[in-house]
Write a protein that holds these residues in place. Structure first.
Motif, mmCIF file in Angstrom:
data_model
loop_
_atom_site.group_PDB
_atom_site.id
_atom_site.type_symbol
_atom_site.label_atom_id
_atom_site.label_comp_id
_atom_site.label_asym_id
_atom_site.label_seq_id
_atom_site.Cartn_x
_atom_site.Cartn_y
_atom_site.Cartn_z
ATOM 1 N N LYS A 115 0.854 -1.187 0.000
ATOM 2 C CA LYS A 115 0.000 0.000 0.000
ATOM 3 C C LYS A 115 0.890 1.238 0.000
ATOM 4 C CE LYS A 115 -3.900 -2.047 2.535
ATOM 5 N NZ LYS A 115 -4.757 -1.939 3.746
ATOM 6 N N PRO A 116 0.365 2.391 -0.459
ATOM 7 C CA PRO A 116 1.186 3.613 -0.480
ATOM 8 C C PRO A 116 1.778 3.989 0.874
ATOM 9 C CG PRO A 116 -0.800 3.922 -1.783
ATOM 10 C CD PRO A 116 -0.955 2.597 -1.087
ATOM 11 N N ASP A 117 1.070 3.632 1.954
ATOM 12 C CA ASP A 117 1.585 3.944 3.292
ATOM 13 C C ASP A 117 2.269 2.748 3.932
ATOM 14 O OD1 ASP A 117 -0.679 2.428 3.627
ATOM 15 O OD2 ASP A 117 -1.503 3.636 5.275
ATOM 16 N N GLY A 118 2.667 1.778 3.125
ATOM 17 C CA GLY A 118 3.339 0.592 3.649
ATOM 18 C C GLY A 118 4.817 0.826 3.881
ATOM 19 N N TRP A 119 5.524 -0.241 4.173
ATOM 20 C CA TRP A 119 6.964 -0.147 4.433
ATOM 21 C C TRP A 119 7.716 -1.158 3.580
ATOM 22 C CZ3 TRP A 119 9.015 -4.707 6.115
ATOM 23 C CH2 TRP A 119 8.197 -5.594 6.808
ATOM 24 N N ALA A 166 6.668 9.007 6.956
ATOM 25 C CA ALA A 166 6.307 9.584 8.251
ATOM 26 C C ALA A 166 6.007 11.057 8.027
ATOM 27 C CB ALA A 166 7.446 9.415 9.258
ATOM 28 N N ASN A 167 4.759 11.452 8.283
ATOM 29 C CA ASN A 167 4.327 12.832 8.060
ATOM 30 C C ASN A 167 4.586 13.281 6.617
ATOM 31 O OD1 ASN A 167 3.607 13.126 10.831
ATOM 32 N ND2 ASN A 167 5.754 13.545 11.343
ATOM 33 N N GLY A 168 4.361 12.352 5.685
ATOM 34 C CA GLY A 168 4.485 12.687 4.277
ATOM 35 C C GLY A 168 5.874 12.570 3.692
ATOM 36 N N SER A 169 6.886 12.292 4.517
ATOM 37 C CA SER A 169 8.259 12.190 4.030
ATOM 38 C C SER A 169 8.806 10.787 4.284
ATOM 39 C CB SER A 169 9.151 13.219 4.732
ATOM 40 O OG SER A 169 8.704 14.535 4.466
ATOM 41 N N ALA A 198 15.845 7.525 1.787
ATOM 42 C CA ALA A 198 14.834 6.779 1.042
ATOM 43 C C ALA A 198 14.000 7.749 0.230
ATOM 44 C CB ALA A 198 13.948 5.986 1.993
ATOM 45 N N GLU A 199 13.351 7.209 -0.799
ATOM 46 C CA GLU A 199 12.472 8.015 -1.626
ATOM 47 C C GLU A 199 11.379 7.129 -2.212
ATOM 48 O OE1 GLU A 199 14.810 9.624 -4.798
ATOM 49 O OE2 GLU A 199 14.976 7.712 -5.866
ATOM 50 N N SER A 200 10.320 7.758 -2.670
ATOM 51 C CA SER A 200 9.276 7.047 -3.412
ATOM 52 C C SER A 200 9.212 7.639 -4.805
ATOM 53 C CB SER A 200 7.926 7.177 -2.697
ATOM 54 O OG SER A 200 7.575 8.543 -2.545
ATOM 55 N N GLY A 250 2.063 0.746 9.571
ATOM 56 C CA GLY A 250 2.568 0.749 10.934
ATOM 57 C C GLY A 250 1.513 1.160 11.939
ATOM 58 N N VAL A 251 1.800 0.878 13.191
ATOM 59 C CA VAL A 251 0.928 1.274 14.295
ATOM 60 C C VAL A 251 1.788 1.965 15.338
ATOM 61 C CG1 VAL A 251 -0.613 0.485 16.122
ATOM 62 C CG2 VAL A 251 -0.652 -0.647 13.894
ATOM 63 N N ASP A 252 1.440 3.209 15.654
ATOM 64 C CA ASP A 252 2.192 3.990 16.644
ATOM 65 C C ASP A 252 3.689 4.035 16.311
ATOM 66 O OD1 ASP A 252 -0.147 4.434 18.105
ATOM 67 O OD2 ASP A 252 0.114 2.594 19.268
ATOM 68 N N GLY A 253 3.996 4.168 15.042
ATOM 69 C CA GLY A 253 5.390 4.290 14.639
ATOM 70 C C GLY A 253 6.134 2.985 14.502
#
Length: 232
Positions: A72-76, A99-102, A130-132, A163-166
């Protein structure tokens, strides 16, 4: 006149074939960011992932660029070295996420499958970023210290949902996820009768030897064909 035209056409074909053989295996694996140039690249067997790398024997370091699309776009995403085993347990990981868009990169010591702890790794790492990209892939850049005598590394790579809570959530246990392990050859294997070039030269040769062999074979075939036409 007809013979000259045929020979000219053949020469143009030869030039095209020779140019094609100069394309390295990395031609289809270019990094969109293009931050660095790497001596080697490989398409990893699962998760649609690639690894660009340069091994520097003078300071026993490995510079890498690991690229893979997260689920997913917010995955790791993560790339790791396991100094003691071939699986995930015991691996020392570079993990990237937004994290916060970066994009950020953090280091994790994965002592067991149930314990993923953020912290310092067992070896030095530097130049982490890192980058996307626009294709939906994430890329981890960095350098890691390897043992001076190392000829290969046990590598592990992985992707996760978020992630959950960082803290990163557990990855899936699908066939592709479980198969995301393997060896990274730093120095090309040589036959006992072959001479041994320097390790840095071997690392570069590891990616280039295949297409040089193809180029030589194509060159001999082309020269033989030209000779046959001329004799006719």
């Amino acid at each position: 006149m007809r013979s000259n035209s045929s020979l000219s056409l053949l020469l143009l074909l030869c030039i095209s074939l020779i140019s094609a053989t100069h394309a390295t295996d990395c031609s289809s694996l270019k990094l969109t960011g293009g931050k660095k140039q790497y001596a080697n690249c490989t398409e990893l067997p699962v998760l649609n992932s690639t690894l660009h790398f340069t091994y520097d024997a003078t300071n026993s370091s490995l510079s890498i660029a690991f690229s893979v699309p997260p689920p997913k776009p917010d995955g790791w995403i993560a790339w790791a070295v396991n100094p003691t085993a071939t699986g995930m347990a015991g691996s020392q990981a570079l993990l990237a996420f937004k994290a916060n868009g970066s994009m950020v990169v953090k280091t994790y010591n994965i002592s067991s499958y149930s314990s993923v702890v953020e912290g310092k790794l067992s070896f030095d790492v530097w130049d982490l970023e890192a980058e996307s990209d626009k294709d939906g892939k994430m890329v981890i850049y960095g350098s890691v210290k390897v043992a001076a005598s190392a000829k290969k590394l046990n590598q592990v790579w992985q992707v996760g949902q978020g992630g959950v809570d960082g803290h990163p959530m557990k990855h899936e246990f699908a066939k592709a996820n479980l198969a995301a392990v393997g060896e990274l050859q730093l120095v090309e294997k040589l036959s006992p009768a072959a001479s041994s070039p320097s390790p840095s030269a071997q690392a570069v040769a590891n990616s280039n030897s295949g297409y040089w062999a193809s180029e030589m074979n194509a060159g001999f075939w082309i020269l033989g064909f030209i000779s046959l036409i001329i004799l006719m």
